[in-house]
Scaffold this motif. Structure first.
Motif, PDB file in Angstrom:
ATOM      1  N   ILE A 209       0.920  -1.198  -0.060  1.00 16.05           N
ATOM      2  CA  ILE A 209      -0.096   0.079  -0.048  1.00 16.05           C
ATOM      3  C   ILE A 209       1.030   1.231  -0.084  1.00 16.05           C
ATOM      4  CG2 ILE A 209      -1.686   1.302   1.338  1.00 16.05           C
ATOM      5  CD1 ILE A 209      -2.639  -1.249   2.216  1.00 16.05           C
ATOM      6  N   MET A 210       1.904   1.179   0.867  1.00 10.57           N
ATOM      7  CA  MET A 210       2.544   2.295   0.862  1.00 10.57           C
ATOM      8  C   MET A 210       3.515   2.532  -0.614  1.00 10.57           C
ATOM      9  SD  MET A 210       2.677   4.123   3.681  1.00 10.57           S
ATOM     10  CE  MET A 210       4.084   5.047   3.466  1.00 10.57           C
ATOM     11  N   ASP A 211       3.885   1.750  -1.027  1.00 12.13           N
ATOM     12  CA  ASP A 211       4.569   1.825  -2.574  1.00 12.13           C
ATOM     13  C   ASP A 211       3.420   2.503  -3.491  1.00 12.13           C
ATOM     14  OD1 ASP A 211       6.894   0.609  -1.811  1.00 12.13           O
ATOM     15  OD2 ASP A 211       6.417  -1.251  -2.421  1.00 12.13           O
ATOM     16  N   LYS A 212       2.210   1.891  -3.356  1.00  9.70           N
ATOM     17  CA  LYS A 212       1.269   2.636  -4.259  1.00  9.70           C
ATOM     18  C   LYS A 212       1.006   4.170  -3.735  1.00  9.70           C
ATOM     19  CE  LYS A 212      -1.594  -1.239  -5.860  1.00  9.70           C
ATOM     20  NZ  LYS A 212      -1.351  -1.144  -7.323  1.00  9.70           N
ATOM     21  N   LEU A 213       0.878   4.269  -2.615  1.00 10.79           N
ATOM     22  CA  LEU A 213       0.692   5.781  -2.113  1.00 10.79           C
ATOM     23  C   LEU A 213       1.947   6.616  -2.475  1.00 10.79           C
ATOM     24  CD1 LEU A 213      -0.971   5.274   1.394  1.00 10.79           C
ATOM     25  CD2 LEU A 213      -2.195   5.737  -0.759  1.00 10.79           C
ATOM     26  N   MET A 214       2.861   6.132  -2.448  1.00 11.41           N
ATOM     27  CA  MET A 214       4.231   6.986  -3.001  1.00 11.41           C
ATOM     28  C   MET A 214       3.968   7.442  -4.588  1.00 11.41           C
ATOM     29  SD  MET A 214       7.252   5.300  -0.577  1.00 11.41           S
ATOM     30  CE  MET A 214       8.578   6.428  -1.282  1.00 11.41           C
ATOM     31  N   SER A 215       3.375   6.634  -5.050  1.00 12.22           N
ATOM     32  CA  SER A 215       3.286   6.817  -6.473  1.00 12.22           C
ATOM     33  C   SER A 215       1.938   7.796  -7.270  1.00 12.22           C
ATOM     34  CB  SER A 215       3.411   5.856  -7.511  1.00 12.22           C
ATOM     35  OG  SER A 215       2.175   4.862  -7.154  1.00 12.22           O
ATOM     36  N   TYR A 216       1.413   8.103  -5.939  1.00 11.70           N
ATOM     37  CA  TYR A 216      -0.069   8.836  -6.330  1.00 11.70           C
ATOM     38  C   TYR A 216      -0.036  10.054  -6.761  1.00 11.70           C
ATOM     39  CZ  TYR A 216      -5.195   8.723  -6.385  1.00 11.70           C
ATOM     40  OH  TYR A 216      -6.422   8.778  -6.627  1.00 11.70           O
ATOM     41  N   HIS A 217      -0.730  10.502  -7.456  1.00 14.24           N
ATOM     42  CA  HIS A 217      -0.385  11.900  -7.913  1.00 14.24           C
ATOM     43  C   HIS A 217      -0.798  13.014  -6.971  1.00 14.24           C
ATOM     44  CE1 HIS A 217      -4.715  10.814  -8.907  1.00 14.24           C
ATOM     45  NE2 HIS A 217      -5.093  12.182  -8.732  1.00 14.24           N
ATOM     46  N   SER A 218      -1.725  13.067  -6.255  1.00 13.03           N
ATOM     47  CA  SER A 218      -2.069  14.020  -5.318  1.00 13.03           C
ATOM     48  C   SER A 218      -2.631  13.509  -3.826  1.00 13.03           C
ATOM     49  CB  SER A 218      -2.836  15.135  -5.900  1.00 13.03           C
ATOM     50  OG  SER A 218      -3.373  16.091  -4.997  1.00 13.03           O
ATOM     51  N   ILE A 219      -1.847  13.443  -2.635  1.00 13.53           N
ATOM     52  CA  ILE A 219      -2.347  12.957  -1.613  1.00 13.53           C
ATOM     53  C   ILE A 219      -1.901  13.730  -0.197  1.00 13.53           C
ATOM     54  CG2 ILE A 219      -0.163  11.528  -1.789  1.00 13.53           C
ATOM     55  CD1 ILE A 219      -1.509   9.189  -0.508  1.00 13.53           C
ATOM     56  N   ASP A 220      -2.758  13.336   0.699  1.00 15.60           N
ATOM     57  CA  ASP A 220      -2.152  14.006   2.053  1.00 15.60           C
ATOM     58  C   ASP A 220      -2.734  12.719   2.931  1.00 15.60           C
ATOM     59  OD1 ASP A 220      -5.199  14.414   3.455  1.00 15.60           O
ATOM     60  OD2 ASP A 220      -4.990  15.939   1.876  1.00 15.60           O
ATOM     61  N   ILE A 221      -2.096  12.786   3.975  1.00 15.45           N
ATOM     62  CA  ILE A 221      -2.347  11.547   5.032  1.00 15.45           C
ATOM     63  C   ILE A 221      -2.405  12.034   6.372  1.00 15.45           C
ATOM     64  CG2 ILE A 221      -1.275   9.400   5.936  1.00 15.45           C
ATOM     65  CD1 ILE A 221       0.226   9.231   3.400  1.00 15.45           C
ATOM     66  N   GLN A 222      -3.454  11.651   7.257  1.00 12.75           N
ATOM     67  CA  GLN A 222      -3.613  12.031   8.771  1.00 12.75           C
ATOM     68  C   GLN A 222      -3.148  10.571   9.344  1.00 12.75           C
ATOM     69  OE1 GLN A 222      -6.564  12.969   6.448  1.00 12.75           O
ATOM     70  NE2 GLN A 222      -4.646  14.465   6.016  1.00 12.75           N
ATOM     71  N   TRP A 223      -2.105  10.463  10.270  1.00 12.65           N
ATOM     72  CA  TRP A 223      -1.567   9.614  10.803  1.00 12.65           C
ATOM     73  C   TRP A 223      -2.601   8.964  11.468  1.00 12.65           C
ATOM     74  CZ3 TRP A 223       2.714  13.310  12.312  1.00 12.65           C
ATOM     75  CH2 TRP A 223       3.414  13.715  11.344  1.00 12.65           C
ATOM     76  N   GLY A 224      -2.752   7.490  11.794  1.00 11.55           N
ATOM     77  CA  GLY A 224      -3.385   6.666  12.808  1.00 11.55           C
ATOM     78  C   GLY A 224      -2.550   6.462  13.762  1.00 11.55           C
ATOM     79  N   ASN A 225      -2.964   5.783  14.887  1.00 10.07           N
ATOM     80  CA  ASN A 225      -2.163   5.309  15.886  1.00 10.07           C
ATOM     81  C   ASN A 225      -1.366   4.130  15.288  1.00 10.07           C
ATOM     82  OD1 ASN A 225      -4.708   3.916  15.694  1.00 10.07           O
ATOM     83  ND2 ASN A 225      -4.413   2.930  17.716  1.00 10.07           N
ATOM     84  N   HIS A 226      -1.827   3.352  14.494  1.00 10.34           N
ATOM     85  CA  HIS A 226      -1.037   2.174  14.044  1.00 10.34           C
ATOM     86  C   HIS A 226       0.190   2.709  13.143  1.00 10.34           C
ATOM     87  CE1 HIS A 226      -3.326  -1.349  15.443  1.00 10.34           C
ATOM     88  NE2 HIS A 226      -4.298  -0.462  15.438  1.00 10.34           N
ATOM     89  N   ASP A 227      -0.197   3.771  12.282  1.00  9.49           N
ATOM     90  CA  ASP A 227       1.008   4.357  11.463  1.00  9.49           C
ATOM     91  C   ASP A 227       2.018   5.149  12.499  1.00  9.49           C
ATOM     92  OD1 ASP A 227      -0.811   3.964   9.266  1.00  9.49           O
ATOM     93  OD2 ASP A 227      -1.756   5.824   9.709  1.00  9.49           O
ATOM     94  N   VAL A 228       1.649   5.771  13.464  1.00  4.65           N
ATOM     95  CA  VAL A 228       2.587   6.322  14.479  1.00  4.65           C
ATOM     96  C   VAL A 228       3.384   5.252  15.094  1.00  4.65           C
ATOM     97  CG1 VAL A 228       2.656   7.641  16.428  1.00  4.65           C
ATOM     98  CG2 VAL A 228       1.284   8.227  14.672  1.00  4.65           C
ATOM     99  N   LEU A 229       2.915   4.074  15.392  1.00  2.26           N
ATOM    100  CA  LEU A 229       3.444   2.978  16.056  1.00  2.26           C
ATOM    101  C   LEU A 229       4.568   2.631  14.977  1.00  2.26           C
ATOM    102  CD1 LEU A 229       3.542   0.751  18.466  1.00  2.26           C
ATOM    103  CD2 LEU A 229       2.227  -0.328  17.037  1.00  2.26           C
ATOM    104  N   TRP A 230       4.293   2.241  13.803  1.00  2.00           N
ATOM    105  CA  TRP A 230       5.340   2.039  13.033  1.00  2.00           C
ATOM    106  C   TRP A 230       6.584   3.257  12.843  1.00  2.00           C
ATOM    107  CZ3 TRP A 230       6.284  -2.183   9.730  1.00  2.00           C
ATOM    108  CH2 TRP A 230       5.524  -3.544  10.050  1.00  2.00           C
ATOM    109  N   MET A 231       5.976   4.315  12.847  1.00  2.24           N
ATOM    110  CA  MET A 231       6.788   5.489  12.888  1.00  2.24           C
ATOM    111  C   MET A 231       7.986   5.419  13.953  1.00  2.24           C
ATOM    112  SD  MET A 231       4.191   8.502  11.564  1.00  2.24           S
ATOM    113  CE  MET A 231       5.231   9.690  11.016  1.00  2.24           C
ATOM    114  N   GLY A 232       7.218   5.106  15.271  1.00  4.11           N
ATOM    115  CA  GLY A 232       8.245   4.955  16.259  1.00  4.11           C
ATOM    116  C   GLY A 232       9.037   3.833  16.142  1.00  4.11           C
ATOM    117  N   ALA A 233       8.856   2.774  15.809  1.00  7.59           N
ATOM    118  CA  ALA A 233       9.845   1.605  15.641  1.00  7.59           C
ATOM    119  C   ALA A 233      10.731   2.028  14.685  1.00  7.59           C
ATOM    120  CB  ALA A 233       8.683   0.609  14.841  1.00  7.59           C
TER     121      ALA A 233
END
Length: 650
Positions: A209-233
């Motif tokens: 999913i992340m690979d797909k999002l990185m190639s998307y033409h126009s996007i913003d993301i509001q982090w969820g708690n699971h995303d922040v968990l991976w960011m912390g890791a």
């Protein structure tokens, strides 16, 4: 000394050096303001379900099918329309299927090329030619531009138009052209994508999913708690690392780490087998489908227990280190009576379901054994050294935040912490107090410090704050009084599993509370909306995703397969186009193969949340406000040219 405005106009004159250039740009911008606003697509709580996510991304939550309906109306049968939609979603696979049964592929190519061109014309109609040109696939840019801008019904261009189509077929480029124009349609039907949190965990493919999002033409993301968990890791925060691995183990998805990110779990596996080899680990059964390989299943069970015990230890260390978090009641290992096999919580003694703790020293229960320390050190290095993971996290940082205000909609994943009376809850972070928007802003700053701060203490506090965001009762991304992970594993009593939600979730039907939240973030409550996810909408129990007479839209309906039995559906998504807001409920996604073979789609029901009396234009959007400011600046530049204050650069 020149005043600031004159200096600014001189810089602007570098871009538009003449009256003609400035005038042309004013005309261009003024025209753009009167185009229909682009379609916004909102998704949340994807939770690694990459196949369902990919399909919803391709169909734009029904936007492609609506374009087909707009173009062909009743002139095509429902079956032909669905076949055309499937071709647009999966052009290569659909053509491979058609070739097995179709005797005259030349006619099939011809018919579908004409149909695709008509759909692409409609999809491109709300954009400037310049914007469409930038979206065109490189190999066919000139040809597609000719086909979608020319009117084939004009007699003097009809033969020209037809010859292009026939030549594409004759020289054997029809399939490549169909793929290119199908992808263009997918690109044009959605102008901007909002991901309102939780890309990670539970499902098998967050990295895809992340690979797909990185190639998307126009996007913003509001982090969820699971995303922040991976960011912390990714920063090496041990509590986050342990939670990430535990969740992957629990859902049978350790291959996300090993194959998706190349993180070596062999040290953990070796330790788990050596330490828990004779332990049945019955409290650590996996969720989801059982693996056919019994040895692999037993390995996962032992790794699951090993990392869980490590998690409870390192979290106890964080709680001891960060006194300001006030989480002493969630450090539980020292509350266990290891001889009796019980734990005392809130003055009541409970029998543990599992009492085999070979690595825990009752006198110092949060201390890692020498082997556990080595395992954690190697895992820490693996997460920090994983380039693909770091690249994905940099993308989340660049495109993301904890909330976003966009076109009078407020987007955030979880909640705004409230008191019982609906007022904003005041939260203390490192000696300073925040609430509402300032709390979100402060947490966002701390998170970024965890990645970028030069000061070691600031960086460490920022990293610990990511763990705080994951599970703290005052975190807007969690919003419960505790995360009962330990209790769910070790205690049979359901009363200990209860996680009490923040009052926010019980006050969403109170207009005064909702209006105050919108005002706190600078929105006009008249016409504004809150869009969030995080808590699955239990539709099968009659719960509606539309709260407070349409002012709040909770669009997590259960994208994750793990939730679908609970919710009764496979998620909600939201479309905001020039005609209004449209909520889309989805049926469970069977598979990509079934979508191609059966020409099945997964959007099942539309709910019109808001229909505007007059079609919204670009001028009514946030982008429109920026364009109007640019027009005002250019008009000042024109005036400066004509007054002689600025000299044309001819």
């Amino acid at each position: 000394m020149k005043n600031l405005e004159t200096r600014y106009l001189e810089r602007l004159s570098d871009l538009y050096p003449t009256i003609a250039a400035a005038s042309t740009e004013i005309i261009n911008l003024q025209a753009i303001l009167n185009l229909p606003k682009g379609t916004e697509h909102f998704l949340t709580d994807i939770h690694g379900e990459y196949e369902a996510f990919s399909h919803v991304l391709k169909n734009g939550s029904g936007s492609v099918r609506r374009k087909i309906d707009d173009v062909f109306g009743n002139t095509l049968s429902s079956r032909d329309k669905q076949s055309l939609a499937t071709l647009i979603y999966y052009p290569k696979d659909k053509m491979a299927q058609v070739k097995k049964v179709e005797s005259n592929m030349e006619d099939w190519y011809k018919i579908n090329l004409y149909r695709l061109i008509e759909v692409s014309k409609r999809a491109a109609s709300k954009y400037t030619r310049s914007k469409v040109r930038k979206a065109l696939p490189k190999d066919f840019a000139y040809v597609i531009e000719e086909l979608i801008t020319e009117k084939g019904e004009l007699s003097d261009k009809e033969s020209y138009y037809n010859e292009i189509i026939m030549t594409i077929i004759r020289i054997g480029r029809a399939e490549e052209f169909i793929v290119a124009i199908s992808e263009l349609i997918q690109r044009l039907v959605v102008d901007h994508l909002h991901i309102v949190g939780d890309i990670y965990d539970r499902g098998p493919g967050p990295h895809i999913i992340m690979d797909k999002l990185m190639s998307y033409h126009s996007i913003d993301i509001q982090w969820g708690n699971h995303d922040v968990l991976w960011m912390g890791a990714a920063t090496g925060q041990r509590g986050c690392i342990a939670n990430v691995i535990r969740i992957c183990a629990r859902y049978g998805n350790l291959d996300i780490l090993e194959d998706g990110y190349g993180i070596n779990l062999l040290p953990l596996a070796t330790f788990a087998i050596r330490t828990y080899g004779d332990d049945p680990c019955t409290c650590f059964t996996l969720k989801g489908q059982e693996k056919a390989n019994k040895a692999e299943m037993e390995m996962d069970l032992r790794m699951h227990k090993a990392i869980s015990i490590l998690q409870f230890k390192v979290e106890g260390q964080i709680i001891k280190r960060q006194k300001d978090f006030h989480l002493d009641d969630r450090a539980l290992l020292h509350r266990i009576d290891y001889e009796k096999g019980t734990i005392t919580l809130n003055g009541k003694e409970y029998q543990l379901l599992d009492t085999n703790f070979p690595t825990i020293d009752p006198k110092d229960p949060y201390k890692l054994s020498a082997e556990e320390e080595e395992v954690m050190e190697r895992l820490e290095r693996a997460f920090l050294g994983c380039e693909k993971l770091q690249e994905h996290m940099r993308f989340l940082l660049a495109k993301g935040g904890l909330y976003k205000v966009y076109n009078n909609n407020l987007l955030y994943h979880g909640c705004v912490p409230l008191n019982d009376d609906g007022s904003l809850k005041e939260v203390e972070l490192f000696g300073r107090k925040f609430k509402g928007r300032t709390l979100y802003d402060a947490l966002d700053r701390y998170l970024r410090k965890g990645f970028f701060a030069l000061d070691e203490e600031d960086r460490d506090n920022g990293r610990d704050m990511m763990w705080y965001i994951w599970l703290h009762p005052n975190s807007p991304l969690f919003g419960k009084d505790k995360m009962a992970t330990f209790e769910r594993y070790f205690l049979a009593e359901k009363e200990t599993h209860i996680e009490k939600k923040n009052p926010y979730y019980f006050l969403l039907e109170k207009e005064e509370v909702v209006d105050n939240i919108m005002k706190e973030f600078g929105l006009d409550p008249d016409g504004g909306h809150i869009v969030n996810g995080h808590v699955p909408v239990k539709r099968k129990n009659g719960e509606s995703p539309i709260k407070c007479d349409g002012k709040v839209l909770v669009i997590d309906g259960g994208f994750s397969k793990a939730y679908q039995q609970e919710t009764g559906i496979a998620g909600y998504t939201l479309i905001y186009n020039s005609y209004g807001l449209l909520l889309v409920a989805h049926e469970p996604f069977e598979s990509t193969e079934a979508a191609i073979q059966k020409e099945s789609d997964i959007h099942s029901e539309y709910m019109v949340v808001k229909r505007v009396m007059e079609r919204r234009l670009v001028g009514d959007t946030d982008i429109g406000k920026d364009l109007k400011e640019q027009v005002e600046d250019l008009e000042r530049l024109l005036a400066a040219y004509r007054s002689g204050e600025i000299i044309e650069k001819i």
